[in-house]
Scaffold this motif. Structure first.
Motif, PDB file in Angstrom:
ATOM      1  N   LEU A   1       0.829  -1.208   0.000  1.00  0.00           N
ATOM      2  CA  LEU A   1       0.000   0.000   0.000  1.00  0.00           C
ATOM      3  C   LEU A   1       0.863   1.257   0.000  1.00  0.00           C
ATOM      4  CD1 LEU A   1      -2.842  -1.027   2.456  1.00  0.00           C
ATOM      5  CD2 LEU A   1      -2.958  -0.850  -0.040  1.00  0.00           C
ATOM      6  N   GLY A   2       1.979   1.227   0.711  1.00  0.00           N
ATOM      7  CA  GLY A   2       2.898   2.367   0.706  1.00  0.00           C
ATOM      8  C   GLY A   2       3.508   2.600  -0.664  1.00  0.00           C
ATOM      9  N   ILE A   3       3.874   1.524  -1.351  1.00  0.00           N
ATOM     10  CA  ILE A   3       4.426   1.644  -2.705  1.00  0.00           C
ATOM     11  C   ILE A   3       3.381   2.232  -3.651  1.00  0.00           C
ATOM     12  CG2 ILE A   3       5.220   0.314  -4.698  1.00  0.00           C
ATOM     13  CD1 ILE A   3       6.601  -1.560  -2.692  1.00  0.00           C
ATOM     14  N   ILE A   4       2.158   1.745  -3.551  1.00  0.00           N
ATOM     15  CA  ILE A   4       1.081   2.265  -4.404  1.00  0.00           C
ATOM     16  C   ILE A   4       0.856   3.745  -4.137  1.00  0.00           C
ATOM     17  CG2 ILE A   4      -1.409   2.153  -4.815  1.00  0.00           C
ATOM     18  CD1 ILE A   4      -1.176  -0.884  -4.346  1.00  0.00           C
ATOM     19  N   LEU A   5       0.833   4.125  -2.872  1.00  0.00           N
ATOM     20  CA  LEU A   5       0.615   5.524  -2.515  1.00  0.00           C
ATOM     21  C   LEU A   5       1.737   6.414  -3.053  1.00  0.00           C
ATOM     22  CD1 LEU A   5      -1.188   7.487  -0.913  1.00  0.00           C
ATOM     23  CD2 LEU A   5       0.323   7.094   1.028  1.00  0.00           C
TER      24      LEU A   5
ATOM     25  N   VAL B   1       1.090   4.020 -17.447  1.00  0.00           N
ATOM     26  CA  VAL B   1       2.261   3.487 -16.749  1.00  0.00           C
ATOM     27  C   VAL B   1       2.132   3.694 -15.243  1.00  0.00           C
ATOM     28  CG1 VAL B   1       4.744   3.837 -16.400  1.00  0.00           C
ATOM     29  CG2 VAL B   1       3.826   3.647 -18.709  1.00  0.00           C
ATOM     30  N   ALA B   2       1.653   4.875 -14.845  1.00  0.00           N
ATOM     31  CA  ALA B   2       1.497   5.154 -13.412  1.00  0.00           C
ATOM     32  C   ALA B   2       0.480   4.211 -12.778  1.00  0.00           C
ATOM     33  CB  ALA B   2       1.072   6.603 -13.207  1.00  0.00           C
ATOM     34  N   VAL B   3      -0.631   3.987 -13.448  1.00  0.00           N
ATOM     35  CA  VAL B   3      -1.656   3.083 -12.909  1.00  0.00           C
ATOM     36  C   VAL B   3      -1.147   1.650 -12.870  1.00  0.00           C
ATOM     37  CG1 VAL B   3      -3.949   2.113 -13.348  1.00  0.00           C
ATOM     38  CG2 VAL B   3      -3.587   4.574 -13.507  1.00  0.00           C
TER      39      VAL B   3
ATOM     40  N   ALA C   1      -0.038  -4.459  -5.849  1.00  0.00           N
ATOM     41  CA  ALA C   1      -1.273  -4.961  -5.241  1.00  0.00           C
ATOM     42  C   ALA C   1      -1.634  -6.330  -5.800  1.00  0.00           C
ATOM     43  CB  ALA C   1      -2.410  -3.970  -5.471  1.00  0.00           C
ATOM     44  N   LEU C   2      -1.466  -6.526  -7.090  1.00  0.00           N
ATOM     45  CA  LEU C   2      -1.732  -7.817  -7.710  1.00  0.00           C
ATOM     46  C   LEU C   2      -0.779  -8.883  -7.178  1.00  0.00           C
ATOM     47  CD1 LEU C   2      -3.322  -9.407  -9.860  1.00  0.00           C
ATOM     48  CD2 LEU C   2      -1.536  -8.755 -11.491  1.00  0.00           C
ATOM     49  N   MET C   3       0.487  -8.524  -6.998  1.00  0.00           N
ATOM     50  CA  MET C   3       1.459  -9.479  -6.465  1.00  0.00           C
ATOM     51  C   MET C   3       1.107  -9.884  -5.040  1.00  0.00           C
ATOM     52  SD  MET C   3       4.908  -7.800  -8.122  1.00  0.00           S
ATOM     53  CE  MET C   3       5.922  -8.395  -6.847  1.00  0.00           C
TER      54      MET C   3
END
Length: 136
Positions: free
Chosen positions: A88-92, A118-120, A127-129
């Motif tokens: 979640l931190g990486i996504i944020l 690319v950003a999405v 999250a998928l991983m």
């Protein structure tokens, strides 16, 4: 309500299996270990006598449990419990850094749709991983 304080494990008593397969841990004679009669796993009693550790496993991290009197609780959480906050931190971070930079490009540029894609994708891949790693 039963306390969550760890109790010393008695080597002459059988316990429920911590793997949640409805098996029973029975003592293995002349050892400080237990074997499950259902999942065939072997558990060794720790030196202090308050926790057991799974011996034969293909799980990359050690699994250990403490006996609380009526159930097993994880002895230590390990790295697995921190995967979700890390993802979640990486996504944020990716959304905070990549999306504004993609949107700040000139409007006539052809790069804007690709930068957003690319950003999405970079936000969704961790999250998928995590989802693939935790599903059963």
């Amino acid at each position: 309500m039963q306390s969550q304080k760890a109790q010393k494990i008695d080597l002459n008593t059988d316990y429920p299996c911590p793997c949640r397969r409805r098996g029973r841990l029975v003592p293995i004679v002349l050892t400080e270990a237990f074997g499950c009669n259902r999942c065939q796993q072997i558990f060794v009693v720790d030196e202090n006598g308050y926790s057991i550790e799974q011996l034969s496993t293909n799980y990359p991290y050690k699994q250990a449990w403490r006996w609380t009197g009526n159930q097993w609780s994880k002895a230590y959480s390990g790295l697995r419990d921190s995967y979700l906050p890390l993802a979640l931190g990486i996504i944020l971070v990716l959304l905070v850094i990549w999306l504004p930079s993609a949107l700040s490009l000139p409007l006539g540029s052809n790069i804007i749709p690709w930068a957003i894609i690319v950003a999405v994708l970079l936000a969704v891949l961790p999250a998928l991983m995590v989802w693939l790693a935790y599903r059963r």
